[in-house]
Motif scaffolding. Structure first.
Motif, PDB file in Angstrom:
ATOM      1  N   VAL A 448      25.654 -20.952  30.159  1.00  0.00           N
ATOM      2  CA  VAL A 448      24.810 -19.996  29.431  1.00  0.00           C
ATOM      3  C   VAL A 448      24.176 -18.988  30.398  1.00  0.00           C
ATOM      4  N   ARG A 449      23.912 -19.401  31.632  1.00  0.00           N
ATOM      5  CA  ARG A 449      23.398 -18.434  32.611  1.00  0.00           C
ATOM      6  C   ARG A 449      24.448 -17.383  32.938  1.00  0.00           C
ATOM      7  N   THR A 450      25.683 -17.825  33.095  1.00  0.00           N
ATOM      8  CA  THR A 450      26.776 -16.893  33.381  1.00  0.00           C
ATOM      9  C   THR A 450      26.925 -15.859  32.277  1.00  0.00           C
ATOM     10  N   LEU A 451      26.689 -16.280  31.055  1.00  0.00           N
ATOM     11  CA  LEU A 451      26.812 -15.381  29.897  1.00  0.00           C
ATOM     12  C   LEU A 451      25.534 -14.589  29.641  1.00  0.00           C
ATOM     13  N   GLY A 452      24.545 -14.739  30.509  1.00  0.00           N
ATOM     14  CA  GLY A 452      23.313 -13.972  30.336  1.00  0.00           C
ATOM     15  C   GLY A 452      22.337 -14.588  29.360  1.00  0.00           C
ATOM     16  N   GLU A 453      22.364 -15.908  29.217  1.00  0.00           N
ATOM     17  CA  GLU A 453      21.453 -16.612  28.307  1.00  0.00           C
ATOM     18  C   GLU A 453      21.508 -16.043  26.882  1.00  0.00           C
ATOM     19  N   PRO A 454      22.686 -16.034  26.261  1.00  0.00           N
ATOM     20  CA  PRO A 454      22.764 -15.516  24.885  1.00  0.00           C
ATOM     21  C   PRO A 454      21.915 -16.369  23.942  1.00  0.00           C
ATOM     22  N   ALA A 455      21.034 -15.708  23.203  1.00  0.00           N
ATOM     23  CA  ALA A 455      20.077 -16.434  22.363  1.00  0.00           C
ATOM     24  C   ALA A 455      20.779 -17.338  21.358  1.00  0.00           C
ATOM     25  N   MET A 456      21.892 -16.872  20.800  1.00  0.00           N
ATOM     26  CA  MET A 456      22.547 -17.648  19.753  1.00  0.00           C
ATOM     27  C   MET A 456      22.977 -19.018  20.248  1.00  0.00           C
ATOM     28  N   TRP A 457      23.526 -19.093  21.455  1.00  0.00           N
ATOM     29  CA  TRP A 457      24.047 -20.355  21.968  1.00  0.00           C
ATOM     30  C   TRP A 457      23.044 -21.093  22.855  1.00  0.00           C
ATOM     31  N   ALA A 458      22.308 -20.351  23.672  1.00  0.00           N
ATOM     32  CA  ALA A 458      21.431 -20.997  24.651  1.00  0.00           C
ATOM     33  C   ALA A 458      20.208 -21.647  24.024  1.00  0.00           C
ATOM     34  N   SER A 459      19.740 -21.127  22.889  1.00  0.00           N
ATOM     35  CA  SER A 459      18.502 -21.648  22.303  1.00  0.00           C
ATOM     36  C   SER A 459      18.612 -23.130  21.966  1.00  0.00           C
ATOM     37  N   ALA A 460      19.722 -23.525  21.360  1.00  0.00           N
ATOM     38  CA  ALA A 460      19.896 -24.940  21.014  1.00  0.00           C
ATOM     39  C   ALA A 460      19.905 -25.806  22.262  1.00  0.00           C
ATOM     40  N   LEU A 461      20.587 -25.334  23.314  1.00  0.00           N
ATOM     41  CA  LEU A 461      20.637 -26.102  24.556  1.00  0.00           C
ATOM     42  C   LEU A 461      19.241 -26.247  25.160  1.00  0.00           C
ATOM     43  N   HIS A 462      18.477 -25.169  25.140  1.00  0.00           N
ATOM     44  CA  HIS A 462      17.131 -25.247  25.705  1.00  0.00           C
ATOM     45  C   HIS A 462      16.212 -26.111  24.858  1.00  0.00           C
ATOM     46  N   TRP A 463      16.431 -26.143  23.548  1.00  0.00           N
ATOM     47  CA  TRP A 463      15.628 -27.031  22.715  1.00  0.00           C
ATOM     48  C   TRP A 463      15.918 -28.492  23.069  1.00  0.00           C
ATOM     49  N   TYR A 464      17.205 -28.795  23.313  1.00  0.00           N
ATOM     50  CA  TYR A 464      17.518 -30.146  23.791  1.00  0.00           C
ATOM     51  C   TYR A 464      16.852 -30.396  25.143  1.00  0.00           C
ATOM     52  N   GLY A 465      16.766 -29.356  25.979  1.00  0.00           N
ATOM     53  CA  GLY A 465      16.096 -29.500  27.264  1.00  0.00           C
ATOM     54  C   GLY A 465      14.618 -29.814  27.103  1.00  0.00           C
ATOM     55  N   VAL A 466      13.984 -29.172  26.134  1.00  0.00           N
ATOM     56  CA  VAL A 466      12.573 -29.467  25.847  1.00  0.00           C
ATOM     57  C   VAL A 466      12.423 -30.940  25.468  1.00  0.00           C
ATOM     58  N   GLN A 467      13.282 -31.398  24.560  1.00  0.00           N
ATOM     59  CA  GLN A 467      13.192 -32.790  24.110  1.00  0.00           C
ATOM     60  C   GLN A 467      13.509 -33.764  25.238  1.00  0.00           C
ATOM     61  N   ALA A 468      14.478 -33.383  26.102  1.00  0.00           N
ATOM     62  CA  ALA A 468      14.835 -34.243  27.231  1.00  0.00           C
ATOM     63  C   ALA A 468      13.638 -34.397  28.173  1.00  0.00           C
ATOM     64  N   ILE A 470      10.512 -34.195  27.373  1.00  0.00           N
ATOM     65  CA  ILE A 470       9.522 -35.025  26.694  1.00  0.00           C
ATOM     66  C   ILE A 470       9.896 -36.497  26.814  1.00  0.00           C
ATOM     67  N   LEU A 471      11.158 -36.804  26.538  1.00  0.00           N
ATOM     68  CA  LEU A 471      11.607 -38.189  26.620  1.00  0.00           C
ATOM     69  C   LEU A 471      11.456 -38.750  28.028  1.00  0.00           C
ATOM     70  N   ALA A 472      11.758 -37.896  29.028  1.00  0.00           N
ATOM     71  CA  ALA A 472      11.666 -38.336  30.421  1.00  0.00           C
ATOM     72  C   ALA A 472      10.235 -38.308  30.938  1.00  0.00           C
ATOM     73  N   GLU A 473       9.300 -37.836  30.075  1.00  0.00           N
ATOM     74  CA  GLU A 473       7.889 -37.709  30.454  1.00  0.00           C
ATOM     75  C   GLU A 473       7.731 -36.861  31.714  1.00  0.00           C
ATOM     76  N   CYS A 474       8.449 -35.726  31.707  1.00  0.00           N
ATOM     77  CA  CYS A 474       8.392 -34.775  32.823  1.00  0.00           C
ATOM     78  C   CYS A 474       8.018 -33.395  32.276  1.00  0.00           C
ATOM     79  N   PRO A 475       6.745 -33.174  32.003  1.00  0.00           N
ATOM     80  CA  PRO A 475       6.325 -31.880  31.440  1.00  0.00           C
ATOM     81  C   PRO A 475       6.747 -30.693  32.298  1.00  0.00           C
ATOM     82  N   ALA A 476       6.827 -30.876  33.612  1.00  0.00           N
ATOM     83  CA  ALA A 476       7.219 -29.760  34.481  1.00  0.00           C
ATOM     84  C   ALA A 476       8.641 -29.309  34.187  1.00  0.00           C
TER      85      ALA A 476
END
Length: 653
Positions: A448-468, A470-476
């Motif tokens: 997604v970085r190579t493609l310039g962080e396209p909102a349509m595709w990258a948003s879902a991946l980043h939402w999983y990153g947010v949840q990941a 949280i699960l790992a208890e790593c707010p940073a």
């Protein structure tokens, strides 16, 4: 009383020995599918018409042929051996020569002659011509017959490869296509493009879109011809947007058929999904599916246009759009279509995301997973861990995670695999094995970085990153994903909803529980197609709230998002008669809840309250329904958030 005529006795060698040469030859012709036509028999055997007629009548009288002139079935098994291979082979060649010369060759005769072992270019050509008109399953058999009796030209080899691929036999399909690619110096550009398309499709179905992209990069814009749009679509999905745009720019002049126009719209939509707006992309992708016309036989493509469109809709939170596209695709799928599994899996995925876990599980259970290739298997495993995670079934989660390891070891990431990858990413953290998937997560983020962080595709991946995070208890670790969602929010309402939820999560992790903010974020997630995520946010905030009233209010939000609205389902099975508020318990239920949270068994609780363990089980079931808890662990968390089990309350037990 009427009696049936006696059945013909089984044929024996002595029966056949009583027949003369013309009669035996006629039997051989009938065995090869010839009609008992005296003129045809006379011409093929080079005998008088009267002799042919006499031979046929004798065979009828002796029971070898029935009243309709058909060879009696019970005689077939012994005839071939009794007549001898050489005689059958000679008769087959004479029968073929007659019908080719007369222009009267039929498919049954052609296949029977082919089965006799006769080799003939005319027969090969005839069988291939019929294969071109047949459905894929029958065409595979016809091409196989043609290959046994003669040499297939490049067009026939590629036709054979195509129908094998459409029937799900990717190994044979890719092997045939590669046999053409190996002779690239002497093969026409059009045939090379067809060979690449089949081979690239096989690679894509096996989860190797990078291999598909390399094939099209090797073919180049100057040889891709009418398949330029297919090449561009593959290159976009593989993250090679510049090459995709170059191929499209060089594709002018392709014949303006409905097929090429549809492929061009699909490629344009994929390019727009990376470089433009989600709305424009969905419009182009959906129009690609709406063009009139349908080829006699579908072409083997790296992915179904309906699947691509549905995935794009899922990445935007447009669940109704995805459902409509997939419903139309399933209605039009031919039996045995290689895309059927893909469409059912994405339908199940849509149900899971919407929160209809029973429908998702039912559709998944109905599929024959054993016959699937890696790309479909990735979605199978994504669904399994996603459903287990949402139902709180840790045993199923561990089992599903273990089953996914084979696919994860082989898969190469592309834009269309981000959703199952995200579910497996979260699971890896839940089971304590994130290292098993880190390489794929890194590849996805790099893509997604190579493609310039396209909102349509990258948003879902980043939402999983947010949840990941949280699960790992790593707010940073959450911050980069939150920032990326914040940037995407400038052009995408879906990303804006995720960004707001990400901020709410961060505040919850920091202990700042704002009921209004959490509820707003949770309900926004529900509106953009993620009701389960919204419920989880509200539930997690409730668990961290120190004020029982705040916790109860947030649990009610979580419960409302987890349960379908009565208007949609006709009834709400989670609502049971009882106290005035769905979030409150009766006095007896509160006593049971208190002891349950303390870790007592049903038998121990029953002993303290002087009731049976079975009655305790019924109380727990009612509490779980009342609170909308989907697992025991979630029930215990909810009860703790409501104040049960706190030290100040334990004296009550």
């Amino acid at each position: 009383m009427s009696t049936r005529p006696p059945s013909p006795a089984p044929t024996t060698v002595s029966d056949l020995a009583s027949l003369d040469t013309p009669q035996l030859s006629v039997l051989g012709l009938l065995l090869l599918g010839a009609e008992p036509d005296e003129a045809v028999v006379a011409a093929v055997l080079d005998i008088e018409t009267e002799s042919a007629r006499s031979a046929i009548e004798t065979l009828r009288a002796t029971g070898f042929v029935d009243g309709r002139g058909t060879l009696v079935e019970s005689h077939r098994s012994r005839l071939a051996g009794a007549l001898g291979e050489n005689r059958v082979h000679a008769l087959a060649r004479r029968l073929l020569t007659h019908h080719v010369a007369a222009g009267t060759l039929t498919l049954p005769i052609a296949r029977a002659v082919a089965g006799s072992g006769v080799r003939s270019d005319e027969l090969t050509e005839f069988l291939c011509s019929r294969a071109e008109l047949a459905d894929p399953a029958e065409a595979v058999s016809l091409y196989g017959d043609a290959e046994r009796v003669g040499r297939l030209d490049d067009a026939a080899v590629l036709g054979y490869a195509e129908v094998c691929a459409l029937s799900g036999d990717l190994d044979t399909a890719v092997g045939l296509a590669d046999s053409v690619l190996e002779r690239s110096a002497s093969v026409s550009d059009a045939d090379l493009a067809s060979a690449v398309r089949v081979s690239a499709a096989g690679a894509a179905y096996c989860g190797m879109i990078d291999r598909s992209a390399e094939l099209y990069a090797w073919l180049g814009p100057h040889r891709v011809g009418a398949d330029a749009s297919v090449a561009a679509s593959v290159l976009v999905v593989a993250g090679r947007i510049d090459e995709a745009q170059s191929v499209l720019a060089a594709s002018a002049g392709a014949p303006p058929t409905a097929t090429t126009a549809g492929a061009a719209l699909l490629a344009t939509g994929l390019v727009q999904s990376v470089t433009g707006s989600a709305n424009a992309a969905l419009n182009s992708l959906t129009r690609a599916l709406s063009l009139p016309g349908r080829a006699a036989r579908p072409r083997m493509l790296p992915d179904s246009p309906a699947a691509i469109t549905a995935l794009a809709a899922l990445h935007c939170g447009e669940l109704a759009h995805a459902d409509a596209v997939l419903a139309r695709a399933r209605d039009s799928d031919r039996p045995g279509s290689v895309a059927i599994n893909r469409h059912h899996l994405l339908t199940a995925w849509t149900s899971m995301v919407r929160g209809d876990l029973a429908a998702a599980q039912s559709r998944l259970d109905a599929l024959e997973v054993e016959s699937m290739h890696q790309r479909d298997l990735l979605f199978v495993h994504g669904l399994r861990v996603g459903l287990a995670r949402r139902t709180g079934d840790n045993a199923a989660l561990l089992q599903a995670w273990a089953g996914a390891q084979g696919v994860l070891a082989e898969y190469s990431v592309d834009l269309l695999s981000l959703l199952p990858l995200g579910e497996l990413w979260l699971t890896s953290i839940r089971v304590g094995e994130p290292a098993r998937i880190t390489h794929l997560v890194d590849d996805a983020q790099s893509l997604v970085r190579t493609l310039g962080e396209p909102a349509m595709w990258a948003s879902a991946l980043h939402w999983y990153g947010v949840q990941a995070s949280i699960l790992a208890e790593c707010p940073a670790d959450l911050m980069p994903h939150a920032r990326a969602l914040g940037e995407a929010a400038k052009v995408s309402a879906y990303a804006a909803g995720l960004a707001g939820a990400g901020r709410a999560w961060l505040r919850v992790l920091q202990g700042d529980i704002d009921v209004a903010a959490v509820e707003d974020a949770a309900r926004t997630l529900d509106r953009i197609g993620l009701p389960w995520d919204g419920a989880r946010l509200a539930g997690e905030a409730a668990l961290r709230a120190s004020d029982t009233r705040v916790a109860t209010a947030l649990l009610q939000v979580a419960r409302a998002l987890r349960q379908p609205a009565p208007a949609a389902t006709g009834s709400d099975p989670a609502v049971v008669p009882g106290p005035s508020s769905p979030g409150t318990l009766t006095d007896r239920e509160a006593e049971v809840a208190e002891l349950l949270v303390q870790g007592l068994t049903y038998r121990e609780i029953g002993s303290r309250l002087y009731i049976s363990a079975k009655t305790i089980e019924h109380h727990v079931a009612r509490i779980r329904r009342r609170l909308g808890a989907e697992s025991r662990s979630e029930l215990l968390s909810m009860l703790r958030a409501m104040g049960h089990g706190h030290p100040s309350d334990t004296a009550r037990s």
